[in-house]
Enzyme design. Structure first.
Site, PDB file in Angstrom:
ATOM      1  N   HIS A 177      41.364  84.827  31.697  1.00 55.17           N
ATOM      2  CA  HIS A 177      40.058  84.194  31.541  1.00 55.17           C
ATOM      3  C   HIS A 177      39.309  84.853  30.378  1.00 55.17           C
ATOM      4  CE1 HIS A 177      39.142  87.505  34.500  1.00 55.17           C
ATOM      5  NE2 HIS A 177      38.277  87.759  33.547  1.00 55.17           N
TER       6      HIS A 177
HETATM    7  P1  TYD Z   1      39.207  87.580  39.249  1.00 57.11           P
HETATM    8  O1  TYD Z   1      38.111  87.770  38.264  1.00 57.11           O
HETATM    9  O2  TYD Z   1      39.896  86.255  39.262  1.00 57.11           O
HETATM   10  O3  TYD Z   1      40.301  88.732  39.095  1.00 57.11           O
HETATM   11  P2  TYD Z   1      41.253  89.102  37.882  1.00 57.11           P
HETATM   12  O4  TYD Z   1      40.629  88.607  36.621  1.00 57.11           O
HETATM   13  O5  TYD Z   1      41.334  90.577  37.909  1.00 57.11           O
HETATM   14  O6  TYD Z   1      42.604  88.528  38.099  1.00 57.11           O
HETATM   15  O7  TYD Z   1      38.612  87.908  40.690  1.00 57.11           O
HETATM   16  C1  TYD Z   1      39.403  87.897  41.867  1.00 57.11           C
HETATM   17  C2  TYD Z   1      38.501  87.561  43.040  1.00 57.11           C
HETATM   18  O8  TYD Z   1      37.479  88.553  43.194  1.00 57.11           O
HETATM   19  C3  TYD Z   1      37.804  86.245  42.872  1.00 57.11           C
HETATM   20  O9  TYD Z   1      37.782  85.630  44.162  1.00 57.11           O
HETATM   21  C4  TYD Z   1      36.399  86.594  42.471  1.00 57.11           C
HETATM   22  C5  TYD Z   1      36.189  87.941  43.136  1.00 57.11           C
HETATM   23  N1  TYD Z   1      35.276  88.829  42.404  1.00 57.11           N
HETATM   24  C6  TYD Z   1      34.010  89.078  42.907  1.00 57.11           C
HETATM   25  O10 TYD Z   1      33.609  88.546  43.963  1.00 57.11           O
HETATM   26  N2  TYD Z   1      33.178  89.911  42.224  1.00 57.11           N
HETATM   27  C7  TYD Z   1      33.570  90.525  41.071  1.00 57.11           C
HETATM   28  O11 TYD Z   1      32.776  91.310  40.487  1.00 57.11           O
HETATM   29  C8  TYD Z   1      34.888  90.258  40.553  1.00 57.11           C
HETATM   30  C9  TYD Z   1      35.367  90.896  39.278  1.00 57.11           C
HETATM   31  C10 TYD Z   1      35.707  89.402  41.256  1.00 57.11           C
END
Ligand code: TYD
Length: 149
Positions: free
Chosen positions: A66
């Site tokens: 992302h």
């Molecule tokens: P995501 O950003 O998709 O993880 P990565 O980029 O590391 O693969 O986040 C994973 C899950 O955690 C998603 O359900 C959103 C949640 N999340 C939060 O609730 N708060 C946060 O600060 C972050 C970074 C993620």
């Protein structure tokens, strides 16, 4: 140290992988081990509003995939190692993080993927903003449209 302050959508559009830099952090060493201190606006160029960390990542799994519109982050391999692939829509750069006293500053408008996690790796992320789903661009073709705006 390169300090980049992109707080508007124009910055997000124009940012490049070359605006993302490795910041050396301090390390105080004594015979009982090391300590590294990170202070917002002191040794990193933003206030820290949120901290999160990735751990217990199964072998072969990738994270990220992302971009952010405004968020700035410092990514640190607090333990172990992993690669961060940075992509500004034109250029790509892969940075290996493997030392807790170095951080990768990621500016807004950069697609990132985290991969090649070593066993036991901990990816510590210091973030300039609270969690806002609106700030995410999770679709690559949407990201490219933003960058070509
Ligand atoms: P995501 O950003 O998709 O993880 P990565 O980029 O590391 O693969 O986040 C994973 C899950 O955690 C998603 O359900 C959103 C949640 N999340 C939060 O609730 N708060 C946060 O600060 C972050 C970074 C993620």
């Amino acid at each position: 140290m390169i300090i980049t302050n992109f707080s508007d959508s124009e910055g997000m559009v124009k940012s490049s992988v070359y605006d993302c830099s490795i910041l050396p952090l301090n390390k105080i060493h004594n015979r009982a081990g090391n300590i590294t201190i990170v202070e917002g606006q002191k040794n990193i160029p933003f206030d820290i509003k949120r901290i999160y960390y990735l751990y217990d990542i199964p072998g072969g799994e990738d994270r990220g995939g992302h971009a952010h519109k405004e968020l700035r982050q410092l990514i640190v391999a607090a333990s172990g190692s992993f690669d961060v692939m940075l992509d500004d829509g034109i250029n790509k750069k892969i940075v290996t993080l493997n030392r807790p006293n170095y951080g990768l500053l990621v500016v807004p408008g950069i697609w990132r993927e985290l991969m090649e996690f070593s066993s036991g790796a901990i990816c510590l992320v210091l973030a300039s903003e609270k969690y806002l789903e609106f700030d995410y661009i999770r679709d690559y073709s949407t990201f490219i449209s933003y960058k070509n705006d």
